[in-house]
Design an enzyme around this catalytic site. Structure first.
Site, short mmCIF file in Angstrom:
data_model
loop_
_atom_site.label_atom_id
_atom_site.label_comp_id
_atom_site.label_asym_id
_atom_site.label_seq_id
_atom_site.Cartn_x
_atom_site.Cartn_y
_atom_site.Cartn_z
N ASP A 176 22.82 -10.02 41.63
CA ASP A 176 23.92 -9.56 42.48
C ASP A 176 23.98 -10.36 43.77
O ASP A 176 23.06 -10.32 44.58
CB ASP A 176 23.70 -8.07 42.79
CG ASP A 176 24.87 -7.43 43.51
OD1 ASP A 176 25.90 -8.10 43.71
OD2 ASP A 176 24.74 -6.24 43.88
N MET A 188 27.29 1.72 50.63
CA MET A 188 26.53 1.30 51.82
C MET A 188 26.64 2.35 52.91
O MET A 188 27.72 2.92 53.11
CB MET A 188 27.10 -0.02 52.35
CG MET A 188 27.12 -1.13 51.31
SD MET A 188 27.66 -2.68 52.05
CE MET A 188 27.70 -3.73 50.60
N HIS A 210 31.13 -2.44 39.03
CA HIS A 210 30.02 -2.35 39.98
C HIS A 210 30.53 -1.75 41.29
O HIS A 210 31.50 -2.24 41.87
CB HIS A 210 29.43 -3.74 40.20
CG HIS A 210 28.21 -3.76 41.06
ND1 HIS A 210 26.95 -3.49 40.56
CD2 HIS A 210 28.03 -4.03 42.38
CE1 HIS A 210 26.06 -3.59 41.54
NE2 HIS A 210 26.69 -3.91 42.66
N ASP A 270 29.55 -0.64 45.07
CA ASP A 270 28.58 -0.84 46.14
C ASP A 270 28.70 0.24 47.19
O ASP A 270 29.70 0.30 47.92
CB ASP A 270 28.80 -2.21 46.79
CG ASP A 270 28.31 -3.34 45.90
OD1 ASP A 270 27.15 -3.29 45.47
OD2 ASP A 270 29.09 -4.28 45.65
N SER A 289 32.42 -6.42 41.25
CA SER A 289 32.16 -5.45 42.31
C SER A 289 33.43 -5.15 43.09
O SER A 289 34.07 -6.08 43.61
CB SER A 289 31.11 -6.01 43.27
OG SER A 289 31.14 -5.27 44.49
N MET A 349 18.67 -8.73 43.95
CA MET A 349 19.64 -9.20 44.95
C MET A 349 19.44 -10.69 45.14
O MET A 349 18.33 -11.14 45.43
CB MET A 349 19.44 -8.49 46.30
CG MET A 349 19.90 -7.05 46.37
SD MET A 349 21.64 -6.71 45.95
CE MET A 349 22.54 -7.92 46.92
N HIS A 375 25.58 1.08 42.81
CA HIS A 375 24.50 0.40 43.52
C HIS A 375 24.38 1.03 44.91
O HIS A 375 25.21 0.79 45.78
CB HIS A 375 24.86 -1.10 43.59
CG HIS A 375 23.87 -1.94 44.33
ND1 HIS A 375 24.14 -3.24 44.71
CD2 HIS A 375 22.61 -1.68 44.77
CE1 HIS A 375 23.09 -3.74 45.34
NE2 HIS A 375 22.15 -2.81 45.39
N MET A 433 23.02 1.26 48.36
CA MET A 433 22.32 0.57 49.45
C MET A 433 22.26 1.54 50.61
O MET A 433 22.94 1.37 51.64
CB MET A 433 23.08 -0.73 49.80
CG MET A 433 22.88 -1.81 48.75
SD MET A 433 24.14 -3.08 48.83
CE MET A 433 25.41 -2.29 47.86
C1 DX5 Z 1 26.26 -7.11 48.34
C2 DX5 Z 1 26.68 -6.31 47.13
C3 DX5 Z 1 27.29 -7.14 46.08
C4 DX5 Z 1 28.52 -7.86 46.51
C5 DX5 Z 1 28.57 -9.19 45.83
O1 DX5 Z 1 25.51 -6.33 49.20
O2 DX5 Z 1 25.58 -5.61 46.57
O3 DX5 Z 1 27.53 -6.39 44.90
O4 DX5 Z 1 29.72 -7.18 46.23
O5 DX5 Z 1 29.61 -9.91 46.37
P1 DX5 Z 1 29.79 -11.46 46.08
O6 DX5 Z 1 29.92 -11.61 44.60
O7 DX5 Z 1 31.00 -11.80 46.83
O8 DX5 Z 1 28.53 -12.14 46.59
ZN ZN Z 2 25.94 -4.63 44.50
#
Ligand code: DX5
Ligand code: ZN
Length: 216
Positions: free
Chosen positions: A176, A38, A34, A36, A9, A138, A67, A69
């Site tokens: 994840d 947000m 990946h 993320d 990620s 998650m 992904h 969020m």
């Molecule tokens: C968290 C994300 C993850 C995050 C994981 O909200 O969806 O993809 O990057 O990070 P680590 O591997 O550090 O837990």
């Molecule tokens: Zn993620």
């Protein structure tokens, strides 16, 4: 058990060097990138939008696993599809008409995924399983990298593996959050197909070795 795919990620990368981060993911031998996204509303943190995806697209040939969020994902899904996403995963908790959102992603020629947070049971996905390419479990509360894996979430993966076999379906199961060399064996043993790792990847000195260790 088959060898899992590894999806680093970019959340844990240096945001001033995202192109390099994505190239590094590719040369490490990882399988997917990946990404993320947000919005500061669905989760208490903000990252980036479709332009990041389109700007990163030339830096790696690997599949981009976006992904989302975010609330109201339908409003941004066409832009992420256009930007070069391959998998587009949204949160079940963020929508009312999840089936419609899945159809939208499919109609855009992309692979639909649905994610659930630790407090959402797998049973809420029951009606959607035949229509999706990926379930993203998650294993931390979404919003930040570097948190500890919540072990009980692995039971959901075992449940999904059994349901998939029973109903003869073929979706991938991703985990994840909190995945590193120490936790990866338990995540793999649960039957996970895709291991997502942010902080473990970007803090590793030897990234090729890390990928091999995560694959087991
Ligand atoms: C968290 C994300 C993850 C995050 C994981 O909200 O969806 O993809 O990057 O990070 P680590 O591997 O550090 O837990
Ligand atoms: Zn993620």
């Amino acid at each position: 058990m088959t060898t899992p795919l590894i999806a680093p990620s970019i959340l844990s990368a240096d945001f001033s060097k995202m192109g390099e981060a994505v190239s590094e993911i590719q040369t490490s031998g990882a399988d997917w990138v990946h990404i993320d996204v947000m919005d500061g509303v669905f989760v208490p943190n903000l990252t980036f939008g479709p332009k990041m995806v389109s700007d990163l697209r030339p830096h790696a040939a690997l599949p981009f696993d976006v992904h989302l969020m975010i609330e109201k994902p339908d409003q941004l899904i066409p832009a992420f599809a256009e930007a070069g996403a391959d998998y587009i995963t949204f949160h079940l908790e963020a929508v009312v008409h999840a089936h419609r959102t899945v159809q939208m992603i499919r109609n855009l020629g992309k692979k639909p995924g649905i994610s659930i947070v630790p407090s959402t049971p797998v049973s809420f996905l029951e009606e959607l399983l035949p229509f999706i390419d990926q379930i993203l479990i998650m294993t931390v509360n979404p919003g930040f990298g570097g948190q500890s894996l919540i072990e009980t979430c692995l039971d959901k993966i075992r449940t999904l593996v059994a349901i998939r076999q029973e109903r003869r379906l073929s979706f991938l199961i991703a985990a994840d959050g909190g995945i590193n060399v120490q936790t990866a064996p338990a995540v793999r043993n649960a039957g996970t197909d895709v291991l997502i790792a942010g902080s473990a990847f970007f803090s590793a000195r030897d990234k090729k070795q890390l990928i091999q260790e995560l694959k087991g």
